[in-house]
Design an enzyme around this catalytic site. Structure first.
Site, PDB file in Angstrom:
ATOM      1  N   ILE A  69       0.828  -1.302   0.003  1.00 10.56           N
ATOM      2  CA  ILE A  69      -0.038  -0.145  -0.037  1.00 10.56           C
ATOM      3  C   ILE A  69       0.767   1.297  -0.272  1.00 10.56           C
ATOM      4  O   ILE A  69       0.384   2.459  -0.333  1.00 10.56           O
ATOM      5  CB  ILE A  69      -0.946  -0.141   1.346  1.00 10.56           C
ATOM      6  N   ASP A  77       1.303  -0.561   9.578  1.00 14.44           N
ATOM      7  CA  ASP A  77       1.524   0.640  10.334  1.00 14.44           C
ATOM      8  C   ASP A  77       3.217   0.835  10.134  1.00 14.44           C
ATOM      9  O   ASP A  77       3.741   1.923   9.962  1.00 14.44           O
ATOM     10  CB  ASP A  77       1.164   0.318  11.688  1.00 14.44           C
ATOM     11  N   VAL A 131      -2.004  -8.899  12.738  1.00 18.38           N
ATOM     12  CA  VAL A 131      -1.662  -9.198  14.263  1.00 18.38           C
ATOM     13  C   VAL A 131      -3.087  -9.168  15.306  1.00 18.38           C
ATOM     14  O   VAL A 131      -3.474  -9.698  16.285  1.00 18.38           O
ATOM     15  CB  VAL A 131      -0.800  -8.251  15.153  1.00 18.38           C
TER      16      VAL A 131
HETATM   17  P1  ADP Z   1      -3.957  -5.097  12.305  1.00 17.78           P
HETATM   18  O1  ADP Z   1      -3.110  -4.916  13.713  1.00 17.78           O
HETATM   19  O2  ADP Z   1      -4.952  -4.290  12.059  1.00 17.78           O
HETATM   20  O3  ADP Z   1      -4.312  -6.505  12.375  1.00 17.78           O
HETATM   21  P2  ADP Z   1      -1.609  -5.689  10.492  1.00 17.78           P
HETATM   22  O4  ADP Z   1      -0.697  -4.608   9.953  1.00 17.78           O
HETATM   23  O5  ADP Z   1      -1.047  -6.622  11.445  1.00 17.78           O
HETATM   24  O6  ADP Z   1      -2.841  -4.772  11.144  1.00 17.78           O
HETATM   25  O7  ADP Z   1      -2.334  -6.300   9.179  1.00 17.78           O
HETATM   26  C1  ADP Z   1      -3.465  -5.606   8.663  1.00 17.78           C
HETATM   27  C2  ADP Z   1      -3.210  -6.091   6.976  1.00 17.78           C
HETATM   28  O8  ADP Z   1      -2.129  -5.537   6.462  1.00 17.78           O
HETATM   29  C3  ADP Z   1      -3.236  -7.585   6.935  1.00 17.78           C
HETATM   30  O9  ADP Z   1      -3.839  -8.378   6.069  1.00 17.78           O
HETATM   31  C4  ADP Z   1      -1.506  -7.775   6.356  1.00 17.78           C
HETATM   32  O10 ADP Z   1      -0.951  -8.746   5.631  1.00 17.78           O
HETATM   33  C5  ADP Z   1      -1.402  -6.325   5.533  1.00 17.78           C
HETATM   34  N1  ADP Z   1      -0.396  -5.519   5.448  1.00 17.78           N
HETATM   35  C6  ADP Z   1       0.856  -5.720   5.733  1.00 17.78           C
HETATM   36  N2  ADP Z   1       1.949  -4.903   5.264  1.00 17.78           N
HETATM   37  C7  ADP Z   1       1.291  -4.317   4.076  1.00 17.78           C
HETATM   38  C8  ADP Z   1       1.624  -3.282   3.151  1.00 17.78           C
HETATM   39  N3  ADP Z   1       2.915  -3.076   3.096  1.00 17.78           N
HETATM   40  N4  ADP Z   1       0.680  -3.049   2.326  1.00 17.78           N
HETATM   41  C9  ADP Z   1      -0.500  -3.406   2.428  1.00 17.78           C
HETATM   42  N5  ADP Z   1      -0.996  -4.450   3.296  1.00 17.78           N
HETATM   43  C10 ADP Z   1      -0.075  -4.855   4.087  1.00 17.78           C
END
Ligand code: ADP
Length: 170
Positions: free
Chosen positions: A11, A34, A120
């Site tokens: 993203i 994040d 997570v």
């Molecule tokens: P949360 O704490 O809301 O679960 P996470 O960051 O652990 O947030 O995961 C939310 C989603 O973001 C997951 O489906 C993960 O695969 C995805 N994700 C992780 N890195 C990226 C990225 N660079 N771009 C888009 N999506 C991502």
């Protein structure tokens, strides 16, 4: 062009008006998407986030995007999954809706969402996708802005879930 698009991508690479960050309540950075957003945006993003005094679950706040190719970052906090009986579904819908509301208020054309809470925070992916899709579809039916919403999935499992959902709903 269709108002709902599906990309499988990082993203932080998207040239949209706003990307949504699946943040935590502190808004001071974390792992997953994040961490990727803060790394790519550079330290000034954290400086701006420090002034926001955190964010409640289901709410959203907007910042500049600094070194990212998009214009803004909308930070929202999805619910941690505790089994589904303490309002997780509604909080997830609120996280999407409040992010869309900010995009609408700023008249942004394009906004991209990651799969909030499905990392997570452990929200079941299928269930999260249905909530995301229904919430966005309803919002788009009722509003002119944003014009286009991108589901930016990262992992193959989410890609297949969204691909199927979009085919079914179109
Ligand atoms: P949360 O704490 O809301 O679960 P996470 O960051 O652990 O947030 O995961 C939310 C989603 O973001 C997951 O489906 C993960 O695969 C995805 N994700 C992780 N890195 C990226 C990225 N660079 N771009 C888009 N999506 C991502």
């Amino acid at each position: 062009m269709k108002r709902i698009q599906l990309y499988q991508d990082d993203i932080t690479q998207l040239h949209v008006d706003a990307i949504v960050n699946a943040a935590n309540k502190s808004l001071l950075g974390g792992g997953g998407v994040d961490g990727a957003i803060h790394r790519a945006a550079g330290p000034r993003l954290l400086e701006e986030c420090r002034k926001l005094n955190g964010c409640e679950t289901g709410e959203a706040k907007i910042t500049q995007a600094y070194k990212l190719p998009c214009r803004f970052v909308i930070h929202t906090v999805g619910p941690v999954w505790y089994g589904g009986k303490i309002g997780e579904d509604e909080l997830l819908a609120s996280a999407y809706r409040n992010s869309l509301q900010i995009a609408k208020a700023k008249k942004l054309d394009t906004i991209a969402f990651p799969n909030i809470s499905t990392g997570v925070y452990n929200f079941p992916k299928d269930r999260a996708a249905k909530i995301a899709f229904d919430t966005i579809q309803q919002f788009l039916a009722e509003n002119e802005f944003p014009e286009t919403v991108v589901f930016c999935v990262f992992d193959d499992e989410n890609f297949h879930i969204y691909e199927k959902l979009i085919l079914e709903k179109e």
